[in-house]
Design a protein around this motif. Structure first.
Motif, PDB file in Angstrom:
ATOM      1  N   LYS A 303      37.289  44.537  44.832  1.00 18.14           N
ATOM      2  CA  LYS A 303      36.166  43.856  45.622  1.00 18.14           C
ATOM      3  C   LYS A 303      35.975  42.349  45.092  1.00 18.14           C
ATOM      4  O   LYS A 303      35.905  41.568  46.110  1.00 18.14           O
ATOM      5  CB  LYS A 303      34.775  44.558  45.074  1.00 18.14           C
ATOM      6  CG  LYS A 303      33.494  43.950  45.545  1.00 18.14           C
ATOM      7  CD  LYS A 303      32.122  44.944  45.414  1.00 18.14           C
ATOM      8  CE  LYS A 303      30.881  44.305  46.178  1.00 18.14           C
ATOM      9  NZ  LYS A 303      30.494  43.015  45.635  1.00 18.14           N
ATOM     10  N   ASN A 304      36.330  41.961  44.025  1.00 18.92           N
ATOM     11  CA  ASN A 304      36.346  40.645  43.692  1.00 18.92           C
ATOM     12  C   ASN A 304      37.600  39.939  44.340  1.00 18.92           C
ATOM     13  O   ASN A 304      37.374  38.919  44.908  1.00 18.92           O
ATOM     14  CB  ASN A 304      36.591  40.326  42.178  1.00 18.92           C
ATOM     15  CG  ASN A 304      35.602  40.898  41.152  1.00 18.92           C
ATOM     16  OD1 ASN A 304      34.427  41.096  41.903  1.00 18.92           O
ATOM     17  ND2 ASN A 304      35.781  41.052  39.897  1.00 18.92           N
ATOM     18  N   ALA A 305      38.566  40.691  44.509  1.00 15.38           N
ATOM     19  CA  ALA A 305      39.631  40.027  45.313  1.00 15.38           C
ATOM     20  C   ALA A 305      39.297  39.707  46.929  1.00 15.38           C
ATOM     21  O   ALA A 305      39.493  38.666  47.323  1.00 15.38           O
ATOM     22  CB  ALA A 305      40.940  40.988  45.250  1.00 15.38           C
ATOM     23  N   SER A 306      38.683  40.862  47.300  1.00 19.63           N
ATOM     24  CA  SER A 306      38.621  40.868  49.036  1.00 19.63           C
ATOM     25  C   SER A 306      37.634  39.946  49.193  1.00 19.63           C
ATOM     26  O   SER A 306      37.411  39.298  50.245  1.00 19.63           O
ATOM     27  CB  SER A 306      37.855  42.042  49.326  1.00 19.63           C
ATOM     28  OG  SER A 306      36.758  42.736  48.748  1.00 19.63           O
ATOM     29  N   GLU A 307      36.567  39.707  48.199  1.00 20.29           N
ATOM     30  CA  GLU A 307      35.238  38.629  48.408  1.00 20.29           C
ATOM     31  C   GLU A 307      35.749  37.228  47.798  1.00 20.29           C
ATOM     32  O   GLU A 307      34.913  36.324  47.988  1.00 20.29           O
ATOM     33  CB  GLU A 307      34.094  39.193  47.504  1.00 20.29           C
ATOM     34  CG  GLU A 307      33.441  40.213  48.123  1.00 20.29           C
ATOM     35  CD  GLU A 307      32.296  41.041  47.395  1.00 20.29           C
ATOM     36  OE1 GLU A 307      31.908  40.019  46.570  1.00 20.29           O
ATOM     37  OE2 GLU A 307      31.665  41.695  48.183  1.00 20.29           O
ATOM     38  N   MET A 308      37.174  37.221  47.357  1.00 25.01           N
ATOM     39  CA  MET A 308      37.605  36.029  46.869  1.00 25.01           C
ATOM     40  C   MET A 308      36.640  35.191  45.799  1.00 25.01           C
ATOM     41  O   MET A 308      36.533  34.195  45.565  1.00 25.01           O
ATOM     42  CB  MET A 308      37.697  34.968  48.135  1.00 25.01           C
ATOM     43  CG  MET A 308      38.701  35.114  49.150  1.00 25.01           C
ATOM     44  SD  MET A 308      40.241  35.546  48.561  1.00 25.01           S
ATOM     45  CE  MET A 308      41.002  34.060  48.153  1.00 25.01           C
ATOM     46  N   VAL A 309      36.409  36.113  45.070  1.00 19.69           N
ATOM     47  CA  VAL A 309      35.649  35.791  43.823  1.00 19.69           C
ATOM     48  C   VAL A 309      36.702  35.139  42.909  1.00 19.69           C
ATOM     49  O   VAL A 309      36.268  34.091  42.391  1.00 19.69           O
ATOM     50  CB  VAL A 309      34.852  37.006  43.003  1.00 19.69           C
ATOM     51  CG1 VAL A 309      34.372  36.398  41.787  1.00 19.69           C
ATOM     52  CG2 VAL A 309      34.073  37.687  43.827  1.00 19.69           C
ATOM     53  N   SER A 310      37.877  35.606  43.103  1.00 25.34           N
ATOM     54  CA  SER A 310      38.853  35.031  42.242  1.00 25.34           C
ATOM     55  C   SER A 310      40.020  35.413  43.008  1.00 25.34           C
ATOM     56  O   SER A 310      40.157  36.251  43.815  1.00 25.34           O
ATOM     57  CB  SER A 310      38.941  35.330  40.752  1.00 25.34           C
ATOM     58  OG  SER A 310      39.493  36.832  40.640  1.00 25.34           O
TER      59      SER A 310
END
Length: 327
Positions: A303-310
């Motif tokens: 989820k962090n990757a898909s939402e470009m959190v990082s």
């Protein structure tokens, strides 16, 4: 009806096309119980594998891959050989479906007793092949097929994986479309063993010869893939069976050269090692996700990757380190 491993092996060895197809379906399945039986099946047929010539065939859409394979396959059979065709169809990224229409496009070859055609969905797997194409080849080899032709989805440079599982990589080219070299990237040129300019007729013969000359000049700037082999650029028409016999003879010469130099077995070993590495990654991820804790972490990092959190690569690294680091 469920078949036992012994029944499937018996069917494979006797050339029963229905049971060969059942065995391939089993290998393609992602269900845990099917994977277990598939592994047992593949282990038991290993002594009967490795005796075929594996040919990867690629080209842009419209290059005539299906027509080439149908008529080349019939030529192989005319030379007292058995041929299996593994036709990879692109799966929809929306509904995961696949047309799987190659049997309808190769009607005459499909009727041949010594031919077996298996359309398989790519299922989103990159490289113009399905993720179990290598294992499917083993089943066909155990069934006694002398030539295995892999028709790829024609996705360009990512077809490096086709080269990684075949003995011969054949590129189909057609005339037209402006710059004759525009559609041929260096990545493919470094992988091919043979180029066939298809759909050559009287009205475009001179243009085809000019294209052949351009291709040969381009190949002079690329280090040879196999020592002692200068990549041939052949002309012909698959539709009218022109030039196919020369392709067959050239493939035979290439395989003979690789066996004479020891490269044939060397490359086969490297291919098996790459498949090992692929399945190690698949099984590690599969086993890790069986744990609820790991699954939750996987979903969160994804989820962090898909939402470009990082950065996605950073999230992947954090996820793996969390569960595989020594600490």
């Amino acid at each position: 009806m469920k078949f036992s491993t012994e029944e499937l092996i018996g069917g494979i060895r006797s050339g029963n096309k229905r049971l060969i197809a059942k065995a391939i379906t089993l290998v393609e399945s992602k269900k845990a119980e099917h994977r277990s039986q598939a592994e047992e099946l593949l282990k038991k047929i290993m002594p009967f594998t490795g005796n075929s010539v594996r040919v990867g065939i690629t080209g842009v859409p419209g290059a005539g891959k299906s027509t080439f394979i149908e008529n080349f396959g019939r030529l192989v059979i005319a030379n007292d050989k058995k041929v299996a065709v593994l036709a990879i169809d692109p799966s929809s990224s929306i509904n995961k479906g696949s047309i799987l229409g190659d049997k309808t496009r190769m009607e005459e070859l499909a009727r041949e007793e010594n031919a077996f055609i298996r359309p398989s969905p790519s299922s989103g797997f990159l490289g113009g092949v399905a993720n179990t194409t290598f294992e499917t080849m083993m089943i066909c080899e155990a069934a006694g097929y002398d030539y295995i032709l892999i028709e790829t989805v024609g996705v360009g440079q990512s077809e490096v994986l086709v080269s990684d599982i075949t003995d011969v990589f054949l590129f189909l080219k057609i005339i037209g479309g402006g710059d004759e070299l525009q559609g041929i990237k260096r990545g493919i040129m470094e992988m091919v063993d043979l180029i066939f300019i298809n759909k050559v007729e009287k009205d475009n013969l001179q243009k085809a010869k000019n294209t052949r000359l351009e291709l040969k000049r381009a190949l002079d700037f690329i280090p040879p893939k196999e020592k002692g082999w200068k990549i041939p650029v052949l002309l012909g028409s698959a539709l009218y069976n022109e030039g196919l016999a020369e392709v067959f003879d050239t493939i035979t010469q290439f395989i003979d050269l690789k066996k004479k130099t020891g490269r044939f077995s060397e490359v086969r070993t490297l291919q098996a090692e790459k498949r090992f590495e692929y399945w190690v990654q698949e099984y590690i991820l599969s086993m890790m996700k069986r744990s609820n804790t790991v699954e939750e972490a996987y979903v969160q990092h994804k989820k962090n990757a898909s939402e470009m959190v990082s950065n996605p690569s950073t999230e992947a690294k954090l996820f793996v380190e969390k569960f595989l680091s020594k600490d």
